[in-house]
Design a protein around this motif. Structure first.
Motif, PDB file in Angstrom:
ATOM      1  N   VAL A 113      -4.152  26.857  14.402  1.00  0.00           N
ATOM      2  CA  VAL A 113      -5.138  25.885  14.865  1.00  0.00           C
ATOM      3  C   VAL A 113      -4.404  24.576  15.096  1.00  0.00           C
ATOM      4  CG1 VAL A 113      -7.196  24.555  14.279  1.00  0.00           C
ATOM      5  CG2 VAL A 113      -7.053  26.962  13.644  1.00  0.00           C
ATOM      6  N   THR A 114      -4.563  24.005  16.276  1.00  0.00           N
ATOM      7  CA  THR A 114      -3.979  22.702  16.580  1.00  0.00           C
ATOM      8  C   THR A 114      -5.102  21.672  16.612  1.00  0.00           C
ATOM      9  OG1 THR A 114      -2.173  23.667  17.852  1.00  0.00           O
ATOM     10  CG2 THR A 114      -2.690  21.355  18.268  1.00  0.00           C
ATOM     11  N   LYS A 115      -4.918  20.577  15.888  1.00  0.00           N
ATOM     12  CA  LYS A 115      -5.949  19.548  15.778  1.00  0.00           C
ATOM     13  C   LYS A 115      -5.455  18.248  16.397  1.00  0.00           C
ATOM     14  CE  LYS A 115      -7.787  21.652  11.574  1.00  0.00           C
ATOM     15  NZ  LYS A 115      -8.061  21.509  10.132  1.00  0.00           N
ATOM     16  N   ALA A 116      -6.318  17.637  17.189  1.00  0.00           N
ATOM     17  CA  ALA A 116      -5.973  16.381  17.856  1.00  0.00           C
ATOM     18  C   ALA A 116      -7.117  15.386  17.693  1.00  0.00           C
ATOM     19  CB  ALA A 116      -5.705  16.624  19.346  1.00  0.00           C
ATOM     20  N   PHE A 117      -6.772  14.116  17.540  1.00  0.00           N
ATOM     21  CA  PHE A 117      -7.800  13.092  17.438  1.00  0.00           C
ATOM     22  C   PHE A 117      -8.388  12.792  18.811  1.00  0.00           C
ATOM     23  CE2 PHE A 117      -5.540  12.064  13.468  1.00  0.00           C
ATOM     24  CZ  PHE A 117      -6.625  12.006  12.613  1.00  0.00           C
TER      25      PHE A 117
ATOM     26  N   GLU B 228       1.729  12.475  22.194  1.00  0.00           N
ATOM     27  CA  GLU B 228       0.719  12.325  21.146  1.00  0.00           C
ATOM     28  C   GLU B 228       1.042  13.293  20.012  1.00  0.00           C
ATOM     29  OE1 GLU B 228      -4.094  13.094  20.558  1.00  0.00           O
ATOM     30  OE2 GLU B 228      -3.230  12.933  22.567  1.00  0.00           O
ATOM     31  N   TYR B 229       0.765  12.866  18.772  1.00  0.00           N
ATOM     32  CA  TYR B 229       1.009  13.720  17.616  1.00  0.00           C
ATOM     33  C   TYR B 229      -0.219  14.583  17.317  1.00  0.00           C
ATOM     34  CZ  TYR B 229       5.374  11.375  16.557  1.00  0.00           C
ATOM     35  OH  TYR B 229       6.659  10.896  16.610  1.00  0.00           O
ATOM     36  N   VAL B 230       0.022  15.843  16.999  1.00  0.00           N
ATOM     37  CA  VAL B 230      -1.040  16.775  16.645  1.00  0.00           C
ATOM     38  C   VAL B 230      -0.647  17.479  15.347  1.00  0.00           C
ATOM     39  CG1 VAL B 230      -1.754  17.157  19.034  1.00  0.00           C
ATOM     40  CG2 VAL B 230      -0.021  18.662  17.995  1.00  0.00           C
ATOM     41  N   ALA B 231      -1.627  18.082  14.688  1.00  0.00           N
ATOM     42  CA  ALA B 231      -1.379  18.848  13.466  1.00  0.00           C
ATOM     43  C   ALA B 231      -1.556  20.328  13.772  1.00  0.00           C
ATOM     44  CB  ALA B 231      -2.334  18.418  12.360  1.00  0.00           C
ATOM     45  N   ILE B 232      -0.617  21.142  13.311  1.00  0.00           N
ATOM     46  CA  ILE B 232      -0.653  22.588  13.541  1.00  0.00           C
ATOM     47  C   ILE B 232      -0.745  23.288  12.195  1.00  0.00           C
ATOM     48  CG2 ILE B 232       0.551  24.571  14.523  1.00  0.00           C
ATOM     49  CD1 ILE B 232       1.989  22.607  16.396  1.00  0.00           C
ATOM     50  N   GLU B 233      -1.762  24.120  12.033  1.00  0.00           N
ATOM     51  CA  GLU B 233      -2.003  24.818  10.776  1.00  0.00           C
ATOM     52  C   GLU B 233      -2.187  26.313  11.037  1.00  0.00           C
ATOM     53  OE1 GLU B 233      -5.506  23.198   9.100  1.00  0.00           O
ATOM     54  OE2 GLU B 233      -4.708  21.169   8.886  1.00  0.00           O
ATOM     55  N   PRO B 234      -1.934  27.141  10.038  1.00  0.00           N
ATOM     56  CA  PRO B 234      -2.263  28.567  10.182  1.00  0.00           C
ATOM     57  C   PRO B 234      -3.756  28.752  10.421  1.00  0.00           C
ATOM     58  CG  PRO B 234      -0.873  28.205   8.267  1.00  0.00           C
ATOM     59  CD  PRO B 234      -1.297  26.850   8.744  1.00  0.00           C
ATOM     60  N   TYR B 235      -4.111  29.719  11.229  1.00  0.00           N
ATOM     61  CA  TYR B 235      -5.517  30.022  11.476  1.00  0.00           C
ATOM     62  C   TYR B 235      -6.097  30.713  10.242  1.00  0.00           C
ATOM     63  CZ  TYR B 235      -9.728  31.778  13.753  1.00  0.00           C
ATOM     64  OH  TYR B 235     -11.029  32.041  14.077  1.00  0.00           O
ATOM     65  N   LEU B 236      -7.206  30.204   9.736  1.00  0.00           N
ATOM     66  CA  LEU B 236      -7.821  30.771   8.543  1.00  0.00           C
ATOM     67  C   LEU B 236      -8.870  31.802   8.956  1.00  0.00           C
ATOM     68  CD1 LEU B 236      -8.311  27.603   6.297  1.00  0.00           C
ATOM     69  CD2 LEU B 236      -6.343  29.149   6.467  1.00  0.00           C
ATOM     70  N   HIS B 237      -8.621  33.054   8.618  1.00  0.00           N
ATOM     71  CA  HIS B 237      -9.555  34.130   8.947  1.00  0.00           C
ATOM     72  C   HIS B 237     -10.661  34.180   7.897  1.00  0.00           C
ATOM     73  CE1 HIS B 237      -6.997  35.908  12.110  1.00  0.00           C
ATOM     74  NE2 HIS B 237      -5.989  35.500  11.339  1.00  0.00           N
ATOM     75  N   GLY B 238     -11.882  34.354   8.345  1.00  0.00           N
ATOM     76  CA  GLY B 238     -13.007  34.426   7.427  1.00  0.00           C
ATOM     77  C   GLY B 238     -14.040  33.362   7.754  1.00  0.00           C
ATOM     78  N   GLU B 239     -15.067  33.293   6.926  1.00  0.00           N
ATOM     79  CA  GLU B 239     -16.145  32.327   7.143  1.00  0.00           C
ATOM     80  C   GLU B 239     -15.722  30.954   6.633  1.00  0.00           C
ATOM     81  OE1 GLU B 239     -20.855  31.515   5.950  1.00  0.00           O
ATOM     82  OE2 GLU B 239     -19.791  33.333   5.245  1.00  0.00           O
TER      83      GLU B 239
ATOM     84  N   VAL C 293      -3.473  24.420   2.644  1.00  0.00           N
ATOM     85  CA  VAL C 293      -2.598  24.552   3.798  1.00  0.00           C
ATOM     86  C   VAL C 293      -2.005  23.179   4.111  1.00  0.00           C
ATOM     87  CG1 VAL C 293      -2.554  24.978   6.274  1.00  0.00           C
ATOM     88  CG2 VAL C 293      -3.867  26.492   4.782  1.00  0.00           C
ATOM     89  N   VAL C 294      -0.694  23.113   4.250  1.00  0.00           N
ATOM     90  CA  VAL C 294      -0.025  21.873   4.643  1.00  0.00           C
ATOM     91  C   VAL C 294       0.324  21.969   6.119  1.00  0.00           C
ATOM     92  CG1 VAL C 294       1.976  20.382   4.291  1.00  0.00           C
ATOM     93  CG2 VAL C 294       0.899  21.506   2.326  1.00  0.00           C
ATOM     94  N   PRO C 295      -0.166  21.060   6.953  1.00  0.00           N
ATOM     95  CA  PRO C 295       0.048  21.174   8.396  1.00  0.00           C
ATOM     96  C   PRO C 295       1.468  20.814   8.814  1.00  0.00           C
ATOM     97  CG  PRO C 295      -1.047  19.111   7.903  1.00  0.00           C
ATOM     98  CD  PRO C 295      -0.969  19.878   6.597  1.00  0.00           C
ATOM     99  N   LEU C 296       1.877  21.359   9.945  1.00  0.00           N
ATOM    100  CA  LEU C 296       3.064  20.889  10.636  1.00  0.00           C
ATOM    101  C   LEU C 296       2.630  19.766  11.566  1.00  0.00           C
ATOM    102  CD1 LEU C 296       4.598  24.327  11.716  1.00  0.00           C
ATOM    103  CD2 LEU C 296       5.310  22.922   9.780  1.00  0.00           C
ATOM    104  N   ILE C 297       3.373  18.678  11.595  1.00  0.00           N
ATOM    105  CA  ILE C 297       3.051  17.560  12.485  1.00  0.00           C
ATOM    106  C   ILE C 297       4.034  17.599  13.651  1.00  0.00           C
ATOM    107  CG2 ILE C 297       2.677  15.075  12.659  1.00  0.00           C
ATOM    108  CD1 ILE C 297       0.876  16.574  10.645  1.00  0.00           C
ATOM    109  N   ALA C 298       3.488  17.681  14.869  1.00  0.00           N
ATOM    110  CA  ALA C 298       4.338  17.831  16.045  1.00  0.00           C
ATOM    111  C   ALA C 298       3.910  16.848  17.131  1.00  0.00           C
ATOM    112  CB  ALA C 298       4.250  19.261  16.579  1.00  0.00           C
ATOM    113  N   ARG C 299       4.860  16.496  18.000  1.00  0.00           N
ATOM    114  CA  ARG C 299       4.557  15.607  19.116  1.00  0.00           C
ATOM    115  C   ARG C 299       4.499  16.408  20.402  1.00  0.00           C
ATOM    116  NH1 ARG C 299       8.069  10.315  20.791  1.00  0.00           N
ATOM    117  NH2 ARG C 299       9.522  11.929  21.468  1.00  0.00           N
ATOM    118  N   MET C 300       3.450  16.187  21.167  1.00  0.00           N
ATOM    119  CA  MET C 300       3.278  16.916  22.420  1.00  0.00           C
ATOM    120  C   MET C 300       4.350  16.500  23.419  1.00  0.00           C
ATOM    121  SD  MET C 300       0.600  18.815  22.040  1.00  0.00           S
ATOM    122  CE  MET C 300       0.309  19.214  23.755  1.00  0.00           C
ATOM    123  N   ASP C 301       4.903  17.493  24.136  1.00  0.00           N
ATOM    124  CA  ASP C 301       5.843  17.147  25.200  1.00  0.00           C
ATOM    125  C   ASP C 301       5.471  17.773  26.540  1.00  0.00           C
ATOM    126  OD1 ASP C 301       6.466  19.739  24.650  1.00  0.00           O
ATOM    127  OD2 ASP C 301       8.540  19.372  24.046  1.00  0.00           O
TER     128      ASP C 301
END
Length: 274
Positions: free
Chosen positions: A43-47, A127-138, A95-103
């Motif tokens: 999952v990638t999260k952006a503000f 722009e910086y985004v956070a990348i986390e493992p996708y959590l399966h389940g509800e 879960v600790v996210p990876l912080i990455a910059r879009m290129d």
């Protein structure tokens, strides 16, 4: 001898978000690279653009996840075994996210090779985004940083209370959300209220601690662990919202008290865990 492996990853994600909050979008994607996470869902999260100015490269969010993970490891190893007669939970994990910059941004690739049609609808280059493992389940919201708590998630509400007690009232981990997988909770995006406001825009300081503690209903697990709550049952006249609260939503008086760490309900004490 300790061996350290450094892996280089990149991620692609859908052009449309699958979930959104007040301030952020969440996109499904896939991690690529040379390490063991290659091909895993993420999952990638952006503000949202209008709120991005309040956040600095996700640093406070990353720090909160790391700190919450440290608390959870101690809680899992030392505290959950004490509660085994009351609950079946055996593990809390953040879960600790990876912080990455879009290129590179694109809608599609010609022949799967060359990115075309750059799309800046939701994110922009650099722009910086956070990348986390996708959590399966509800996916569930178990408590918030403003006083809401799901009483069916007793162990998580106790965990939040416990972090405040063992830190000597310096920290309170809250806004717990994620999935339950059997006897394990996997959590993401925690908030931490701190006396010095170090964890960014969701850190409401002692004001946030007051909101959480005043609305926290101590359960049998809290009593078993002997956790004190000087605000138990106090009515602060506030609405218990599931939504995450942000510093810029506080009143001027609340913001002043948060900045000065002023509360009449509790004092700092010697911490058991820093």
């Amino acid at each position: 001898m300790n061996l350290f492996c450094i892996f280089r990853y990149w991620a692609d994600f859908d052009k449309d978000y699958f979930a959104k909050g007040t301030y952020r979008y969440a996109f499904r994607g896939t991690v690529h690279g040379e390490g063991p996470r290659d091909g895993s869902l993420c999952v990638t999260k952006a503000f949202k653009k209008k709120y991005a100015k309040y956040f600095d490269r996700w640093r406070p969010d990353f720090a909160a996840s790391v700190k919450a993970k440290q608390f959870a490891e101690v809680f899992t190893i030392n505290i959950l075994p004490l509660l085994r007669n009351y609950i079946s939970t055996i593990d809390l994990e953040f879960v600790v996210p990876l912080i990455a910059r879009m290129d590179t941004l694109s809608h599609f690739k010609v022949l799967g090779l060359f990115p075309m049609n750059e799309d800046r609808t939701y994110v922009t280059p650099y722009e910086y985004v956070a990348i986390e493992p996708y959590l399966h389940g509800e996916f569930e919201k178990f408590n918030s940083n403003g006083g809401y708590e799901d009483n069916t998630a007793a162990v998580l509400n106790t965990f939040s209370h416990w972090t405040w007690v063992v830190s000597g009232h310096k920290f309170l981990v809250c806004d717990l959300q994620g999935v339950q997988k059997g006897r394990q909770y996997i959590l993401t995006d925690p908030c931490i209220h701190s006396v010095d406001g170090r964890f960014g825009m969701t850190d409401l300081g002692v004001v946030g601690m007051e909101k959480v503690l005043a609305n926290h209903e101590c359960n049998i697990l809290c009593h078993k662990l002997g956790l004190e709550n000087p605000m138990n049952g106090l009515d602060l006249g506030q609405r218990r919202s599931m939504s995450t609260a942000y510093v810029f939503q506080l009143s001027e008086g609340e913001m002043y008290r948060a900045n000065e760490a002023r509360t009449r309900y509790f004092n700092l004490v010697e911490p058991a865990i820093e």
